[in-house]
Design a protein around this motif. Structure first.
Motif, PDB file in Angstrom:
ATOM      1  N   GLY A 134      -7.362  14.133  -7.601  1.00 10.33           N
ATOM      2  CA  GLY A 134      -6.929  15.404  -8.177  1.00 10.33           C
ATOM      3  C   GLY A 134      -5.443  15.626  -8.043  1.00 10.33           C
ATOM      4  N   ARG A 135      -4.879  15.280  -6.894  1.00 12.66           N
ATOM      5  CA  ARG A 135      -3.433  15.479  -6.696  1.00 12.66           C
ATOM      6  C   ARG A 135      -2.617  14.590  -7.627  1.00 12.66           C
ATOM      7  NH1 ARG A 135      -0.216  14.728  -0.936  1.00 12.66           N
ATOM      8  NH2 ARG A 135       1.878  15.260  -1.726  1.00 12.66           N
ATOM      9  N   ILE A 136      -3.074  13.341  -7.803  1.00 10.98           N
ATOM     10  CA  ILE A 136      -2.358  12.432  -8.715  1.00 10.98           C
ATOM     11  C   ILE A 136      -2.410  12.961 -10.143  1.00 10.98           C
ATOM     12  CG2 ILE A 136      -2.341  10.094  -9.655  1.00 10.98           C
ATOM     13  CD1 ILE A 136      -3.542   9.159  -6.992  1.00 10.98           C
ATOM     14  N   ALA A 137      -3.605  13.399 -10.557  1.00 11.81           N
ATOM     15  CA  ALA A 137      -3.743  13.928 -11.921  1.00 11.81           C
ATOM     16  C   ALA A 137      -2.860  15.153 -12.130  1.00 11.81           C
ATOM     17  CB  ALA A 137      -5.208  14.265 -12.188  1.00 11.81           C
ATOM     18  N   LEU A 138      -2.793  16.039 -11.134  1.00  8.31           N
ATOM     19  CA  LEU A 138      -1.940  17.220 -11.246  1.00  8.31           C
ATOM     20  C   LEU A 138      -0.474  16.836 -11.401  1.00  8.31           C
ATOM     21  CD1 LEU A 138      -3.549  19.551  -8.557  1.00  8.31           C
ATOM     22  CD2 LEU A 138      -3.476  19.952 -11.010  1.00  8.31           C
ATOM     23  N   GLU A 139      -0.031  15.821 -10.651  1.00  9.56           N
ATOM     24  CA  GLU A 139       1.365  15.402 -10.732  1.00  9.56           C
ATOM     25  C   GLU A 139       1.667  14.785 -12.092  1.00  9.56           C
ATOM     26  OE1 GLU A 139       4.711  16.025  -9.133  1.00  9.56           O
ATOM     27  OE2 GLU A 139       3.030  16.143  -7.741  1.00  9.56           O
ATOM     28  N   LEU A 140       0.713  14.010 -12.622  1.00  7.30           N
ATOM     29  CA  LEU A 140       0.906  13.418 -13.950  1.00  7.30           C
ATOM     30  C   LEU A 140       0.969  14.496 -15.021  1.00  7.30           C
ATOM     31  CD1 LEU A 140      -1.552  10.383 -13.674  1.00  7.30           C
ATOM     32  CD2 LEU A 140       0.939  10.268 -13.717  1.00  7.30           C
ATOM     33  N   VAL A 141       0.099  15.492 -14.913  1.00  7.08           N
ATOM     34  CA  VAL A 141       0.102  16.582 -15.892  1.00  7.08           C
ATOM     35  C   VAL A 141       1.388  17.387 -15.791  1.00  7.08           C
ATOM     36  CG1 VAL A 141      -1.009  18.760 -16.500  1.00  7.08           C
ATOM     37  CG2 VAL A 141      -2.403  16.747 -16.039  1.00  7.08           C
ATOM     38  N   SER A 142       1.844  17.631 -14.569  1.00  7.91           N
ATOM     39  CA  SER A 142       3.060  18.423 -14.374  1.00  7.91           C
ATOM     40  C   SER A 142       4.266  17.760 -15.024  1.00  7.91           C
ATOM     41  CB  SER A 142       3.308  18.625 -12.877  1.00  7.91           C
ATOM     42  OG  SER A 142       4.500  19.338 -12.654  1.00  7.91           O
ATOM     43  N   ALA A 181       0.834  -1.193   0.000  1.00 12.08           N
ATOM     44  CA  ALA A 181       0.000   0.000   0.000  1.00 12.08           C
ATOM     45  C   ALA A 181       0.876   1.253   0.000  1.00 12.08           C
ATOM     46  CB  ALA A 181      -0.922  -0.010   1.206  1.00 12.08           C
ATOM     47  N   LEU A 182       0.695   2.108  -0.999  1.00  9.59           N
ATOM     48  CA  LEU A 182       1.458   3.342  -1.104  1.00  9.59           C
ATOM     49  C   LEU A 182       0.629   4.500  -0.574  1.00  9.59           C
ATOM     50  CD1 LEU A 182       2.955   3.057  -4.713  1.00  9.59           C
ATOM     51  CD2 LEU A 182       4.151   2.683  -2.566  1.00  9.59           C
ATOM     52  N   THR A 183       1.293   5.439   0.065  1.00 10.06           N
ATOM     53  CA  THR A 183       0.626   6.680   0.435  1.00 10.06           C
ATOM     54  C   THR A 183       0.618   7.601  -0.784  1.00 10.06           C
ATOM     55  OG1 THR A 183       2.675   7.744   1.155  1.00 10.06           O
ATOM     56  CG2 THR A 183       1.467   6.418   2.787  1.00 10.06           C
ATOM     57  N   VAL A 184      -0.154   8.655  -0.698  1.00  5.73           N
ATOM     58  CA  VAL A 184      -0.232   9.602  -1.809  1.00  5.73           C
ATOM     59  C   VAL A 184       1.122  10.267  -2.034  1.00  5.73           C
ATOM     60  CG1 VAL A 184      -1.418  11.645  -2.677  1.00  5.73           C
ATOM     61  CG2 VAL A 184      -2.664   9.989  -1.312  1.00  5.73           C
ATOM     62  N   ASP A 185       1.824  10.591  -0.942  1.00  5.39           N
ATOM     63  CA  ASP A 185       3.140  11.223  -1.081  1.00  5.39           C
ATOM     64  C   ASP A 185       4.129  10.287  -1.773  1.00  5.39           C
ATOM     65  OD1 ASP A 185       2.244  13.507   0.182  1.00  5.39           O
ATOM     66  OD2 ASP A 185       2.797  12.780   2.178  1.00  5.39           O
ATOM     67  N   GLN A 186       4.106   9.001  -1.408  1.00  6.17           N
ATOM     68  CA  GLN A 186       5.002   8.039  -2.053  1.00  6.17           C
ATOM     69  C   GLN A 186       4.651   7.880  -3.533  1.00  6.17           C
ATOM     70  OE1 GLN A 186       4.261   4.682   0.492  1.00  6.17           O
ATOM     71  NE2 GLN A 186       6.009   5.113   1.841  1.00  6.17           N
ATOM     72  N   LEU A 187       3.361   7.883  -3.835  1.00  8.62           N
ATOM     73  CA  LEU A 187       2.940   7.735  -5.228  1.00  8.62           C
ATOM     74  C   LEU A 187       3.381   8.930  -6.074  1.00  8.62           C
ATOM     75  CD1 LEU A 187       1.419   6.194  -7.410  1.00  8.62           C
ATOM     76  CD2 LEU A 187      -0.689   7.272  -6.618  1.00  8.62           C
ATOM     77  N   THR A 188       3.255  10.123  -5.532  1.00  5.75           N
ATOM     78  CA  THR A 188       3.669  11.304  -6.290  1.00  5.75           C
ATOM     79  C   THR A 188       5.178  11.316  -6.532  1.00  5.75           C
ATOM     80  OG1 THR A 188       3.755  12.549  -4.206  1.00  5.75           O
ATOM     81  CG2 THR A 188       1.742  12.707  -5.504  1.00  5.75           C
ATOM     82  N   GLU A 189       5.949  10.803  -5.578  1.00  5.53           N
ATOM     83  CA  GLU A 189       7.394  10.721  -5.783  1.00  5.53           C
ATOM     84  C   GLU A 189       7.733   9.742  -6.899  1.00  5.53           C
ATOM     85  OE1 GLU A 189       9.836  12.536  -4.556  1.00  5.53           O
ATOM     86  OE2 GLU A 189       8.299  13.753  -3.572  1.00  5.53           O
ATOM     87  N   THR A 222       9.444   5.270 -14.765  1.00  3.99           N
ATOM     88  CA  THR A 222       9.222   5.171 -16.206  1.00  3.99           C
ATOM     89  C   THR A 222       7.729   5.230 -16.504  1.00  3.99           C
ATOM     90  OG1 THR A 222       9.082   2.759 -16.129  1.00  3.99           O
ATOM     91  CG2 THR A 222      11.279   3.753 -16.435  1.00  3.99           C
ATOM     92  N   LEU A 223       7.405   5.425 -17.772  1.00  4.71           N
ATOM     93  CA  LEU A 223       6.002   5.546 -18.168  1.00  4.71           C
ATOM     94  C   LEU A 223       5.218   4.301 -17.790  1.00  4.71           C
ATOM     95  CD1 LEU A 223       3.729   7.040 -19.641  1.00  4.71           C
ATOM     96  CD2 LEU A 223       4.565   6.048 -21.783  1.00  4.71           C
ATOM     97  N   GLU A 224       5.765   3.120 -18.118  1.00  6.85           N
ATOM     98  CA  GLU A 224       5.055   1.872 -17.829  1.00  6.85           C
ATOM     99  C   GLU A 224       4.880   1.662 -16.329  1.00  6.85           C
ATOM    100  OE1 GLU A 224       7.605   2.207 -19.783  1.00  6.85           O
ATOM    101  OE2 GLU A 224       6.735   1.885 -21.784  1.00  6.85           O
ATOM    102  N   ALA A 225       5.938   1.935 -15.551  1.00  4.65           N
ATOM    103  CA  ALA A 225       5.866   1.729 -14.103  1.00  4.65           C
ATOM    104  C   ALA A 225       4.881   2.686 -13.453  1.00  4.65           C
ATOM    105  CB  ALA A 225       7.255   1.894 -13.482  1.00  4.65           C
ATOM    106  N   VAL A 226       4.854   3.917 -13.917  1.00  2.95           N
ATOM    107  CA  VAL A 226       3.932   4.899 -13.346  1.00  2.95           C
ATOM    108  C   VAL A 226       2.486   4.484 -13.584  1.00  2.95           C
ATOM    109  CG1 VAL A 226       3.057   7.249 -13.625  1.00  2.95           C
ATOM    110  CG2 VAL A 226       5.513   6.865 -13.409  1.00  2.95           C
ATOM    111  N   GLN A 227       2.195   4.005 -14.797  1.00  2.00           N
ATOM    112  CA  GLN A 227       0.823   3.603 -15.088  1.00  2.00           C
ATOM    113  C   GLN A 227       0.408   2.406 -14.251  1.00  2.00           C
ATOM    114  OE1 GLN A 227      -0.269   5.088 -19.444  1.00  2.00           O
ATOM    115  NE2 GLN A 227       1.097   3.343 -19.510  1.00  2.00           N
ATOM    116  N   VAL A 228       1.350   1.514 -13.955  1.00  2.00           N
ATOM    117  CA  VAL A 228       1.035   0.351 -13.132  1.00  2.00           C
ATOM    118  C   VAL A 228       0.752   0.760 -11.693  1.00  2.00           C
ATOM    119  CG1 VAL A 228       1.981  -1.773 -12.159  1.00  2.00           C
ATOM    120  CG2 VAL A 228       2.262  -1.300 -14.588  1.00  2.00           C
ATOM    121  N   VAL A 229       1.622   1.603 -11.108  1.00  2.00           N
ATOM    122  CA  VAL A 229       1.434   1.964  -9.701  1.00  2.00           C
ATOM    123  C   VAL A 229       0.186   2.828  -9.515  1.00  2.00           C
ATOM    124  CG1 VAL A 229       3.870   1.745  -9.104  1.00  2.00           C
ATOM    125  CG2 VAL A 229       3.003   3.948  -9.929  1.00  2.00           C
TER     126      VAL A 229
END
Length: 721
Positions: free
Chosen positions: A439-447, A400-408, A414-421
């Motif tokens: 919303g926070r995840i989407a903002l980080e992906l867009v950034s 289980a990842l926290t939101v902070d760990q996921l944003t890091e 990599t693109l594939e790893a990010v889409q999996v996590v």
């Protein structure tokens, strides 16, 4: 939907040096909504005409005296009332120049606040909880004042409400971390105490706002952890307060983003039953050190409108007559706003479809996560699930990842790893956590996508859309990024689900569709249901022609045909044109989504002017095709979950003609199109005129109907034409 309009400065002020969250003491109504009384932080009060931004009068107490509460206006005797130095009540008329020479009376206890509402006598709330009407207090200023509160109990907020021509005073108190609400009524004279539930994680209430709707008082409380609660208190109750404190019922109606720092001061005010304005909490999509005034929808939990307030915000906010009064920096700004009554059903399609399959009434929804169109949601989930990347499981991502760990991981993976996590986080997170984190995840992906040209996680975006927790205001950069990448698949889903897409984005999407070749759009994987709808609509051969129907003012056969035994082939209607769709199948599907997108006429028209003449003509030709095809096939039900209505088509034709009429009149290539639209509209006007005649005849027939008790037998011949 809600909107914030261009504001203006009402006045300047000098905030207190020893406090960071109080700019002025108060903004009170003065007679009507266009006049307000502004009391500064120390010694003066000024009347302003809001529409003219003009001061009409100002009064100041002499040196050494301090105003200890906002000045109010007594509408019953047209007098101003103020409390100075906690115990001195002063009243004066508008033509009095020197406030110190006006009437004054010293009372026997410290006053916390004067409260006033138009049409009623002002009320005085004392620091220890006692309440008196102003006239009865001034008749005997030294009358004893009882102590309702304990020694350590302090009033934090108070308000007065006109509840069905009955005054109700509300005030909240704090004692050793425990918060209570007192409700004072005058007819009969009762005081009821309610105890707030303790909030976990040391969260405390920061702001309160109360309104009266129907036979209930609705109290909104804003807490430091971002939770907004609503408590409903019935006006008619048999309680006398003798049985002691009662638990205050409440329910969570909104969860605001807290950001990285601790929120210690904020303000919220109720605008209507569905919207609340907030200052002090961070904008979910803005950077650090930026202050915003935000309007949130508490039914759908979405950000509806926002406006940056330069100079730093104070935690004060007032609302009168469709205007918000916001102190920031060293100015008090007036921000007009508008809140439109909306439902998710209206936001998804804007206009109700006329087909029988969609004529059933939609139940009201209580939150953004509840969708009345279950079939649409199921269709979208099916589409998105087929687009997910079946990447192999990455070691270590199953924990289980926290939101902070996921944003890091989004920043460095990599693109594939990010889409999996991201996919695994969505599957494992609870609905409450996901609602706040999407919303926070989407903002980080867009950034990252904006800084790294090779990084575009289409699958992750689609999975986030599947959660139904995204809207444009939460992540405004996602649609712009999708338009830049020409990801029409993602754009179509967003335009079907987002209720808050700005008109500028709608026009940019329309321009991208019209400027992209059909061959490029045909390779995009779009909603099957919408594509099938257009496939049926664009089939060659019109059933109404084959059956000889005469619908909506069209007469496909000639009079000579009626005399022959063998019907001849119907002649081509001059209004029929060739009935060929001017754009490809997939492009027409995307255009349908644009036609069904919610918009404001005033905001959309300026952006429509940016379209080129060829694009305008092409779009008008497509709308004309839809219009004519709908008219010819009025008796045929084409089953589709989402399809533009006739009213939506007509509205867009009108918008385009309004925005480009001068250019279209001058353009030779548009002459035939405008002429055809004119002829078609003229035929429709003739049709509806005949329908009006039929309606009038039927009404006369109803009036002339004989009563049932009449025994006379008669026959009436009514000639309709």
């Amino acid at each position: 939907m809600a909107a914030l309009y261009e504001g203006y400065t009402l006045c300047g002020f000098a905030p207190l040096q020893n406090t960071s969250n109080i700019a002025i003491q108060g903004v009170e109504l003065y007679g009507d909504v266009d006049h307000v009384l502004v009391t500064d932080s120390l010694r003066s009060a000024t009347v302003y005409k809001v529409s003219d931004q003009k001061p009409l009068g100002s009064w100041t107490v002499k040196q050494g005296q301090t105003i200890t509460g906002p000045v109010v206006f007594n509408t019953q005797n047209q007098e101003y009332v103020v409390v100075t130095d906690d115990k001195v009540v002063r009243t004066w008329k508008g033509d009095d120049v020197n406030i110190d020479k006006a009437f004054k009376a010293t009372v026997s206890a410290d006053v916390f606040r004067l409260l006033s509402t138009p049409g009623f006598e002002p009320v005085v709330v004392f620091r220890h909880g006692a309440v008196r009407f102003l006239n009865s207090l001034l008749a005997a200023p030294q009358q004893p004042i009882e102590k309702v509160l304990s020694e350590e109990e302090v009033i934090r907020w108070t308000n007065i409400i006109n509840a069905d021509q009955q005054l109700v005073v509300l005030f909240t108190t704090e004692q050793r971390g425990e918060h209570c609400l007192y409700v004072q009524k005058f007819n009969p004279n009762t005081l009821v105490k309610h105890v707030f539930e303790n909030e976990p994680e040391f969260s405390t209430p920061l702001s309160f706002s109360a309104t009266c709707r129907g036979s209930n008082i609705h109290l909104i409380s804003l807490y430091s952890n971002g939770s907004v609660y609503e408590s409903v208190l019935p006006l008619r109750t048999s309680s006398t307060g003798a049985e002691g404190a009662q638990k205050l019922p409440r329910s969570v109606c909104l969860s605001l983003p807290v950001g990285e720092g601790q929120v210690t001061s904020a303000a919220a005010v109720v605008l209507d039953e569905a919207h609340v304005a907030v200052v002090g909490f961070p904008h979910p999509s803005a950077g650090a050190n930026k202050d915003y005034l935000c309007i949130w929808n508490i039914h759908f939990q979405t950000l509806q409108a926002s406006k940056e307030m330069p100079g730093g915000l104070f935690t004060q906010l007032w609302c009168y007559g469709g205007k918000l009064y916001v102190p920031h920096g060293k100015t008090l700004s007036v921000i007009p706003f508008e809140c439109r009554k909306s439902s998710l059903a209206a936001a998804m399609g804007r206009l109700k479809q006329s087909r029988q399959s969609e004529s059933q009434s939609c139940a009201l929804v209580s939150s953004w996560t509840t969708q009345p169109h279950g079939d649409i949601t199921k269709t979208q989930e099916t589409r998105i699930s087929t687009k997910q990347v079946n990447a192999p499981n990455v070691k270590g991502t199953s924990s289980a990842l926290t939101v902070d760990q996921l944003t890091e991981r989004i920043k460095t993976g990599t693109l594939e790893a990010v889409q999996v996590v991201v996919g695994e986080f969505i599957c494992r997170a609870s609905q409450t956590d996901l609602q706040l984190a999407a919303g926070r995840i989407a903002l980080e992906l867009v950034s990252r996508s904006q800084t790294d040209g090779n990084f575009y996680p289409n699958s992750a975006f689609l999975q986030l859309l599947k959660t139904q927790y995204l809207c444009h205001s939460v992540c405004p950069g996602m649609l712009l990024l999708a338009l830049e990448k020409k990801d029409f698949d993602l754009c179509q889903i967003a335009f079907q689900l987002f209720p808050d897409i700005p008109e500028a984005i709608t026009c940019a999407y329309l321009k991208a569709i019209l400027s992209t070749p059909d061959s490029e759009i045909d390779s995009v994987n779009l909603d099957v249901d919408s594509v099938m709808f257009m496939k049926v609509l664009t089939q060659t051969g019109c059933p109404s022609e084959e059956k000889g129907y005469q619908q909506n003012g069209f007469y496909p056969s000639t009079p000579e045909d009626s005399g022959s035994q063998t019907p001849s082939k119907p002649q081509r209607d001059p209004l029929h044109l060739d009935m060929k769709c001017p754009v490809g199948l997939h492009k027409s599907t995307l255009l349908n989504d644009v036609v069904q997108t919610p918009y404001s006429d005033i905001l959309l028209l300026p952006h429509l002017k940016d379209l080129t003449v060829p694009h305008v003509i092409l779009f008008l030709q497509y709308l004309q095709f839809l219009y004519l095809r709908y008219s010819h096939e009025a008796g045929i039900q084409i089953q589709a979950l989402r399809s533009p209505s006739m009213a939506q088509i007509v509205e867009w034709v009108c918008l385009l003609l309004d925005a480009h009429f001068t250019v279209l009149v001058m353009a030779p290539e548009a002459k035939s199109l405008v002429s055809d639209l004119h002829n078609f509209v003229r035929s429709q006007v003739k049709l509806y005129a005949e329908l009006d005649k039929i309606e009038g005849s039927l009404q006369m027939l109803k009036k002339d109907k004989q009563s049932e008790d009449s025994g006379v037998y008669s026959i009436k011949v009514i000639e309709l034409f």
